[in-house]
Design an enzyme around this catalytic site. Structure first.
Site, mmCIF file in Angstrom:
data_model
loop_
_atom_site.group_PDB
_atom_site.id
_atom_site.type_symbol
_atom_site.label_atom_id
_atom_site.label_comp_id
_atom_site.label_asym_id
_atom_site.label_seq_id
_atom_site.Cartn_x
_atom_site.Cartn_y
_atom_site.Cartn_z
ATOM 1 N N CYS A 40 0.845 -1.195 0.000
ATOM 2 C CA CYS A 40 0.000 0.000 0.000
ATOM 3 C C CYS A 40 0.879 1.244 0.000
ATOM 4 C CB CYS A 40 -0.901 0.003 1.231
ATOM 5 S SG CYS A 40 -1.931 1.480 1.384
ATOM 6 N N CYS A 42 -7.612 -12.543 21.186
ATOM 7 C CA CYS A 42 -6.938 -11.695 20.202
ATOM 8 C C CYS A 42 -5.835 -10.860 20.839
ATOM 9 C CB CYS A 42 -7.942 -10.792 19.489
ATOM 10 S SG CYS A 42 -8.842 -9.676 20.584
#
Length: 456
Positions: free
Chosen positions: A72, A412
């Site tokens: 990106c 997580c």
């Protein structure tokens, strides 16, 4: 003695938990965003604390062999994907090592950590986006994620981490919203931004398996003239678009979405295929952003709990829309789910019915720590998938009091997982059998993990 403004030359030896490069100077750790292990860098000190320093990356003098051109063009500024400059293999190796070290350092745990389930693909995997919006004084719209360590929006027209089907919506939706005269909230303290109240975020969601699209505008009010006509135009332009919604979040807080969602056109949910089942996912309900990797976790979850005994009962705490409850019900368990979000409970019940599992899976709206000990009575197994901060102390105490035979803990946050596992296993009640890491979030420093526990 190091001072703010000093320039240093450092060798980067590791990554911190947020993906910052880690070096050392005069016995102190130096954190440098954008630096990678193996780099030699020049930095300017931005902060000096008693035990660590923070440096701003000025130049990469000698690049790491694992450094690559980020996929990106905004990677150097956007705070969304801190590990894009690091090769995929090096990312996977670091996540594996980081999880092992965190479990040992924080939890004193040395149970087998299985090889990371690496992601493929590592781009185009996110099925959902919540993109901050902001209007400049000249009327131009900015949409994008925040610059690292700030609330300044990095303007973007596309994001290669998003599923291409929602990525393709960003530029045309930006143009349409820019052409409207809708007020838009200001994020942070950019003097060139016009302050709302008004639109806050653009929400996009796609069914990875079905291709259905959902657009949700998050706003502090509903005074958006012409929204219905624009929604009609969007539905005509994109046949896969099944709904356009408006979520109202009027509170002056960092909360992303409010309690009220209005359907402007179509419906407020998409269909998704997951683990051989069919799910409804609403605009404001949680679902794992990497559908493929979440599916890969299901067989390991079933393994962690063992074969369902005849009449075996399982409690799924923090069950959401039934993402893991329903595959476990299909595998033979009698599942009871607990979830605080009322919309998620409604969706979980609909999903159970749609899959013919309403007799094997029931769902209750409840605050897990308050009811966990009582609801665990008569349950042979427990599934935990708490928020990032991990278990509330009351929840941990409830588990140790009720002592279900097996626990599958999905986390997580490795630090929170290590802390909670240390308390559950340090009590002499549970043994940690294994931990299975899964890369749900390629190009970020985050890693998901499943821990399998068994009562001694």
């Amino acid at each position: 003695m190091a001072s703010v403004g000093d320039r240093l030359e450092l060798e980067i030896i590791d990554l911190g938990h947020d993906g910052q490069g880690v070096g050392r100077h005069d016995g102190l750790v130096v954190f440098v965003s954008g630096a990678l292990p193996g780099d030699t860098v020049q930095v300017r000190l931005q902060a000096v604390a008693r035990r660590h320093l923070v440096g701003q990356l000025l130049r990469v003098l000698t690049p790491s062999g694992d450094r690559r051109r980020p996929p990106c063009i905004l990677a150097d500024n956007c705070g969304g994907c801190s590990l894009q400059p690091l090769a995929d293999g090096a990312q996977a190796a670091w996540k594996q090592r980081s999880l092992e070290q965190t479990l040992q350092r924080i939890g004193g745990l040395s149970a087998p950590v299985r090889p990371l389930l690496v992601a493929d693909p590592t781009l185009g995997y996110r099925n959902r986006a919540l993109i901050p919006l902001e209007r400049r004084a000249d009327g131009r719209l900015r949409a994008g994620y925040y610059r690292r360590g700030s609330h300044q929006i990095v303007n973007m027209a596309r994001c290669p981490v998003l599923d291409p089907r929602i990525d393709a919506l960003i530029a045309p939706l930006k143009a349409d919203i820019e052409a409207s005269d809708w007020p838009i909230d200001r994020h942070g303290n950019d003097p060139e931004a016009v302050e709302g109240p008004g639109l806050r975020h653009l929400g996009l969601r796609v069914g990875a398996a079905t291709g259905e699209l959902l657009i949700t505008l998050i706003s502090s009010h509903d005074d958006l003239p012409g929204l219905e006509a624009l929604a009609d135009a969007w539905c005509e332009r994109w046949p896969e678009l099944v709904g356009v919604c408006l979520n109202l979040q009027p509170l002056p807080t960092n909360r992303l979405m409010g309690d009220e969602t209005r359907v402007i056109r179509g419906r407020e949910w998409i269909h998704e295929g997951f683990a051989g089942l069919r799910f409804r996912i609403a605009a404001d309900t949680f679902f794992q952003v990497n559908t493929r990797q979440a599916e890969r976790l299901v067989p390991h979850l079933i393994e962690a709990l063992g074969p369902a005994p005849a009449g075996g009962c399982l409690l799924d705490a923090y069950c959401g829309i039934g993402t893991y409850s329903l595959p476990l019900a299909a595998a033979g368990w009698q599942v009871s789910g607990l979830e605080l979000h009322p919309g998620a409970v409604t969706m979980a019940r609909l999903n159970a019915s749609a899959n013919g599992l309403e007799d094997r899976a029931s769902f209750e709206q409840a605050d897990v720590p308050q009811v966990l000990e009582e609801r665990l009575q008569g349950q042979q197994a427990l599934v935990l998938d708490p928020p990032r901060k991990g278990l509330n102390p009351f929840a941990t105490a409830a588990i140790l009091a009720a002592r279900p035979e097996r626990i599958a803990y999905v986390s997580c946050d490795p630090a929170a997982l290590a802390r909670d596992l240390a308390q559950l296993c340090g009590s002499g009640v549970y043994r940690l059998n294994w931990v299975q890491p899964v890369d749900f979030f390629p190009n970020t420093s985050h890693v998901e993990a499943l821990a399998a526990l068994e009562r001694l």
